[in-house]
Design an enzyme around this catalytic site. Structure first.
Site, PDB file in Angstrom:
ATOM      1  CG  HIS A 266       6.166  -4.334  -1.316  1.00 15.24           C
ATOM      2  ND1 HIS A 266       6.607  -3.612  -2.409  1.00 15.24           N
ATOM      3  CD2 HIS A 266       6.406  -5.633  -1.611  1.00 15.24           C
ATOM      4  CE1 HIS A 266       7.096  -4.435  -3.306  1.00 15.24           C
ATOM      5  NE2 HIS A 266       6.981  -5.672  -2.847  1.00 15.24           N
TER       6      HIS A 266
ATOM      7  CG  ASP B  45       7.295  -0.923  -4.455  1.00 11.15           C
ATOM      8  OD1 ASP B  45       6.973  -1.738  -5.335  1.00 11.15           O
ATOM      9  OD2 ASP B  45       7.246  -1.177  -3.241  1.00 11.15           O
TER      10      ASP B  45
END
Length: 336
Positions: A220, A192
């Site tokens: 996440h 990410d």
């Protein structure tokens, strides 16, 4: 510890979970026994092979960081013939730092004396499956993995959990390995982070290495918050605040965030497979920094005193709420 460890060979453990169609490689850099679990489907697609080679043996063990590797491949007994094929492929690559490849179906072999572990395999959410059922299945998996680490791995082992829900699975693995310091466990949000850096870099027409101090807060998942309020962009040799460099607050507070949050789903929609190459690269980046440290710091630490504005606080609270709910459900299953 780290300096002495680098003089030894690194044992890398790769765990191939046949029930999970996640085709990303897990790679790390560490000394003496190292665990690198790789989760992919039973046909062991070509991209898995290439990731093992590129990220385990090449990127992690580059000339600037020469670290011999012992690679351990762990899977269920029916998959051992397939692992033999993987071994042959790795041998045929003639990798100068790959000292040995060990295929096994025995946990005591796969986890013994490891310096680093990447746990990729997890139960994917199936159609009609409730989230609590998904958590229950993964609690069982990561309880077992944590117990194996606790029993067989070094107490200094660095553990990276990739299998989703990664944050909660990491917590379960840590809880199940009480003799290993909890700070040795981390989960993967580096992908990410890399996605966020790339988006900002493209917006500013610079390379990604000119973007720093991007933060990924929280889970996440689609609630994660990519935060660039503290980020800097190097423009023409001068560091500029990300908001000043981008010059588009609406994009940074809107499409930028949603793009990073939904990037995994977008990749699946486009290529019909989960992120593979980018996930492998993120794992490599994560483990390299966890093991060797960043340029400024040789260990990780919590940064205190960051100013958080109301916009960021709302985003952080939302993802924290999801994490707390996952944690409470998982710990309830763990206690049963």
């Amino acid at each position: 510890m780290l300096q002495g460890a680098r003089l030894h060979e690194m044992k890398v453990f790769e765990w191939l979970l046949t029930y999970h169609p996640y085709t990303s490689l897990l790679s790390c850099q560490m000394s003496v026994p190292w665990i690198l679990p790789l989760s992919c489907n039973s046909d062991l697609c070509g991209c898995c092979f290439s990731h093992i080679v590129l990220f385990t043996a090449d990127t992690l063990c580059s000339p600037s960081c020469p670290q011999p590797i012992i690679l351990i491949l762990l899977d269920i007994p029916p998959m051992l013939p397939v692992l033999d094929g993987v071994v042959m492929e790795l041998q045929d690559c003639a990798l100068p730092l790959l000292r040995e490849v060990i295929p096994t179906d025995k946990v005591e072999v796969g986890f013994k004396d490891l310096d680093a572990a990447i746990l990729v395999g997890s139960m994917p959410r199936k159609e009609g499956m409730e989230r609590k059922d998904l958590l229950k299945a993964n609690v069982a998996i990561f309880k077992t993995q944590g117990a194996a680490l606790d029993k067989y791995a070094k107490k200094t082992v660095k553990v990276l959990v990739v299998g989703n829900p990664a944050n909660t699975n990491c917590l379960i693995a840590s809880k199940s390995a009480p003799s290993i310091p909890k700070e040795n466990f981390s989960c993967l949000t580096r992908l990410d982070h890399n996605r966020a850096c790339s988006q900002v870099a493209m917006r500013c027409s610079v390379s990604a290495d000119n973007v720093k101090n991007v933060i990924i807060w929280g889970n996440h998942s689609s609630t994660q918050y990519p935060d660039v309020h503290h980020a800097k962009v190097n423009l023409h040799g001068s560091e500029v605040a990300a908001y000043e460099a981008v010059k588009d607050d609406n994009w940074l507070r809107g499409d930028f965030i949603s793009t990073v949050q939904q990037r995994g789903a977008a990749v699946i929609k486009a290529r019909k497979l989960s992120s593979a190459m980018s996930a492998a690269k993120a794992i490599c980046d994560h483990m390299r920094d966890i093991w060797f440290g960043t340029k400024e710091n040789k260990t990780w630490k919590i940064v205190d005193g960051l100013p958080i504005n109301d916009f960021s606080r709302a985003k952080m609270d939302a993802t924290a709420s999801e994490l707390v709910e996952e944690r409470d459900t998982a710990l309830d299953f763990l206690s049963q």
